[in-house]
Design a protein around this motif. Structure first.
Motif, PDB file in Angstrom:
ATOM      1  N   PRO A 129       0.799  -1.215   0.000  1.00 59.48           N
ATOM      2  CA  PRO A 129       0.000   0.000   0.000  1.00 59.48           C
ATOM      3  C   PRO A 129       0.837   1.272   0.000  1.00 59.48           C
ATOM      4  O   PRO A 129       2.032   1.249   0.265  1.00 59.48           O
ATOM      5  CB  PRO A 129      -0.807  -0.111   1.292  1.00 59.48           C
ATOM      6  CG  PRO A 129      -0.126  -1.126   2.118  1.00 59.48           C
ATOM      7  CD  PRO A 129       0.750  -1.941   1.227  1.00 59.48           C
ATOM      8  N   GLU A 130       0.161   2.354  -0.288  1.00 55.86           N
ATOM      9  CA  GLU A 130       0.738   3.693  -0.222  1.00 55.86           C
ATOM     10  C   GLU A 130       1.947   3.858  -1.132  1.00 55.86           C
ATOM     11  O   GLU A 130       2.905   4.544  -0.789  1.00 55.86           O
ATOM     12  CB  GLU A 130       1.068   4.063   1.225  1.00 55.86           C
ATOM     13  CG  GLU A 130      -0.153   4.021   2.116  1.00 55.86           C
ATOM     14  CD  GLU A 130       0.131   4.356   3.557  1.00 55.86           C
ATOM     15  OE1 GLU A 130       1.270   4.689   3.902  1.00 55.86           O
ATOM     16  OE2 GLU A 130      -0.823   4.274   4.344  1.00 55.86           O
ATOM     17  N   ASP A 131       1.934   3.209  -2.261  1.00 50.74           N
ATOM     18  CA  ASP A 131       2.987   3.345  -3.266  1.00 50.74           C
ATOM     19  C   ASP A 131       4.372   3.059  -2.722  1.00 50.74           C
ATOM     20  O   ASP A 131       5.363   3.632  -3.177  1.00 50.74           O
ATOM     21  CB  ASP A 131       2.952   4.743  -3.910  1.00 50.74           C
ATOM     22  CG  ASP A 131       1.621   5.010  -4.595  1.00 50.74           C
ATOM     23  OD1 ASP A 131       1.100   4.061  -5.216  1.00 50.74           O
ATOM     24  OD2 ASP A 131       1.119   6.135  -4.500  1.00 50.74           O
ATOM     25  N   GLY A 132       4.471   2.173  -1.742  1.00 48.90           N
ATOM     26  CA  GLY A 132       5.776   1.804  -1.198  1.00 48.90           C
ATOM     27  C   GLY A 132       6.509   0.859  -2.135  1.00 48.90           C
ATOM     28  O   GLY A 132       5.955   0.346  -3.099  1.00 48.90           O
ATOM     29  N   LYS A 133       7.755   0.647  -1.833  1.00 51.47           N
ATOM     30  CA  LYS A 133       8.567  -0.290  -2.616  1.00 51.47           C
ATOM     31  C   LYS A 133       8.575  -1.679  -1.981  1.00 51.47           C
ATOM     32  O   LYS A 133       8.748  -2.675  -2.652  1.00 51.47           O
ATOM     33  CB  LYS A 133      10.007   0.230  -2.729  1.00 51.47           C
ATOM     34  CG  LYS A 133      10.113   1.583  -3.392  1.00 51.47           C
ATOM     35  CD  LYS A 133       9.773   1.499  -4.860  1.00 51.47           C
ATOM     36  CE  LYS A 133       9.964   2.851  -5.513  1.00 51.47           C
ATOM     37  NZ  LYS A 133       8.927   3.208  -6.423  1.00 51.47           N
ATOM     38  N   ARG A 134       8.439  -1.708  -0.644  1.00 52.72           N
ATOM     39  CA  ARG A 134       8.448  -2.977   0.086  1.00 52.72           C
ATOM     40  C   ARG A 134       7.318  -2.961   1.109  1.00 52.72           C
ATOM     41  O   ARG A 134       6.984  -1.904   1.649  1.00 52.72           O
ATOM     42  CB  ARG A 134       9.763  -3.160   0.856  1.00 52.72           C
ATOM     43  CG  ARG A 134      11.010  -3.017   0.071  1.00 52.72           C
ATOM     44  CD  ARG A 134      12.263  -3.073   0.963  1.00 52.72           C
ATOM     45  NE  ARG A 134      12.141  -2.180   2.113  1.00 52.72           N
ATOM     46  CZ  ARG A 134      12.701  -2.402   3.299  1.00 52.72           C
ATOM     47  NH1 ARG A 134      13.414  -3.476   3.496  1.00 52.72           N
ATOM     48  NH2 ARG A 134      12.551  -1.545   4.290  1.00 52.72           N
ATOM     49  N   LEU A 135       6.785  -4.119   1.394  1.00 55.86           N
ATOM     50  CA  LEU A 135       5.751  -4.217   2.421  1.00 55.86           C
ATOM     51  C   LEU A 135       6.292  -3.722   3.759  1.00 55.86           C
ATOM     52  O   LEU A 135       5.594  -3.078   4.536  1.00 55.86           O
ATOM     53  CB  LEU A 135       5.252  -5.655   2.539  1.00 55.86           C
ATOM     54  CG  LEU A 135       4.092  -5.891   3.495  1.00 55.86           C
ATOM     55  CD1 LEU A 135       2.870  -5.095   3.061  1.00 55.86           C
ATOM     56  CD2 LEU A 135       3.765  -7.361   3.590  1.00 55.86           C
ATOM     57  N   GLN A 136       7.558  -3.999   4.003  1.00 58.33           N
ATOM     58  CA  GLN A 136       8.182  -3.591   5.258  1.00 58.33           C
ATOM     59  C   GLN A 136       8.122  -2.069   5.440  1.00 58.33           C
ATOM     60  O   GLN A 136       7.975  -1.577   6.559  1.00 58.33           O
ATOM     61  CB  GLN A 136       9.619  -4.078   5.305  1.00 58.33           C
ATOM     62  CG  GLN A 136      10.258  -3.884   6.660  1.00 58.33           C
ATOM     63  CD  GLN A 136      11.525  -4.689   6.799  1.00 58.33           C
ATOM     64  OE1 GLN A 136      11.692  -5.721   6.185  1.00 58.33           O
ATOM     65  NE2 GLN A 136      12.429  -4.204   7.628  1.00 58.33           N
ATOM     66  N   ASP A 137       8.222  -1.319   4.350  1.00 59.24           N
ATOM     67  CA  ASP A 137       8.147   0.144   4.449  1.00 59.24           C
ATOM     68  C   ASP A 137       6.814   0.574   5.066  1.00 59.24           C
ATOM     69  O   ASP A 137       6.772   1.486   5.886  1.00 59.24           O
ATOM     70  CB  ASP A 137       8.301   0.794   3.065  1.00 59.24           C
ATOM     71  CG  ASP A 137       9.649   0.527   2.439  1.00 59.24           C
ATOM     72  OD1 ASP A 137      10.622   0.281   3.184  1.00 59.24           O
ATOM     73  OD2 ASP A 137       9.729   0.537   1.194  1.00 59.24           O
ATOM     74  N   PHE A 138       5.741  -0.072   4.643  1.00 61.74           N
ATOM     75  CA  PHE A 138       4.411   0.234   5.166  1.00 61.74           C
ATOM     76  C   PHE A 138       4.348  -0.074   6.656  1.00 61.74           C
ATOM     77  O   PHE A 138       3.880   0.747   7.449  1.00 61.74           O
ATOM     78  CB  PHE A 138       3.366  -0.581   4.397  1.00 61.74           C
ATOM     79  CG  PHE A 138       1.974  -0.452   4.930  1.00 61.74           C
ATOM     80  CD1 PHE A 138       1.248   0.709   4.747  1.00 61.74           C
ATOM     81  CD2 PHE A 138       1.378  -1.500   5.612  1.00 61.74           C
ATOM     82  CE1 PHE A 138      -0.046   0.835   5.230  1.00 61.74           C
ATOM     83  CE2 PHE A 138       0.086  -1.400   6.092  1.00 61.74           C
ATOM     84  CZ  PHE A 138      -0.621  -0.223   5.905  1.00 61.74           C
TER      85      PHE A 138
END
Length: 170
Positions: free
Chosen positions: A77-86
């Motif tokens: 979500p939220e135009d992240g590059k990795r799920l971890q970023d979210f």
């Protein structure tokens, strides 16, 4: 005379983003480290909590490594590059309302992709569909995924929804 109910076709649809086993374990490890960083190892009760968190991570890691699941699908979500970023953005605990927002955005679309595949595989007349069975362990909405499918397929009003939700993901 009533006809028996049977499954004539199924469809599957998954998000495009793929998470490797390594990515999954890295996310779990980062969440463990974050949780431990908030605790005081010198406090007896918090020290026990740290031990529990470490033991839980070890168990999750073993389960993941022994699952034979090499990749998982999900949304970033939220135009992240990795799920971890979210997850990092929300201290590994994104609010339910936000997770529900993404579920409502992506789940019906994935469901309709799967339904289109199932109807095509079956090759029958959609007006003969009597039941729509849906399943989700990650979220819900009212009136539900089955009703969303029935509405978008323009099924007869005699069709019945059979939601089978939150019964585990195995």
């Amino acid at each position: 005379m009533d006809e028996p109910v049977c499954i004539l076709a199924t469809g599957q649809s998954v998000p495009e983003s793929i998470f490797s086993l390594k990515d999954f374990i890295e996310l779990q490890s980062s969440a463990k480290d974050f949780a431990i960083s908030k605790l005081d190892a010198n406090d007896h009760d918090q020290g026990q909590r740290i031990a529990d968190i470490k033991a839980n991570f070890d168990w999750v890691k073993r389960c993941a490594e022994n699952s034979a699941i090499e990749k998982r699908h999900g949304i970033i979500p939220e135009d992240g590059k990795r799920l971890q970023d979210f997850y990092e953005k929300y201290d590994y605990n994104p609010p339910y309302t936000l997770r529900a927002k993404y579920w409502r955005k992506y789940c019906p679309e994935l469901a309709m992709n799967a339904v289109q595949k199932a109807v095509k595989e079956w090759g029958g007349d959609k007006n003969r569909i009597t039941h729509v069975v849906s399943h989700s362990t990650t979220g819900w909405d009212v009136p539900g995924l089955s009703h969303h499918v029935m509405y978008n397929l323009e099924l007869p009003t005699s069709a019945r929804a059979v939601p089978v939700n939150f019964v585990g993901c195995q």
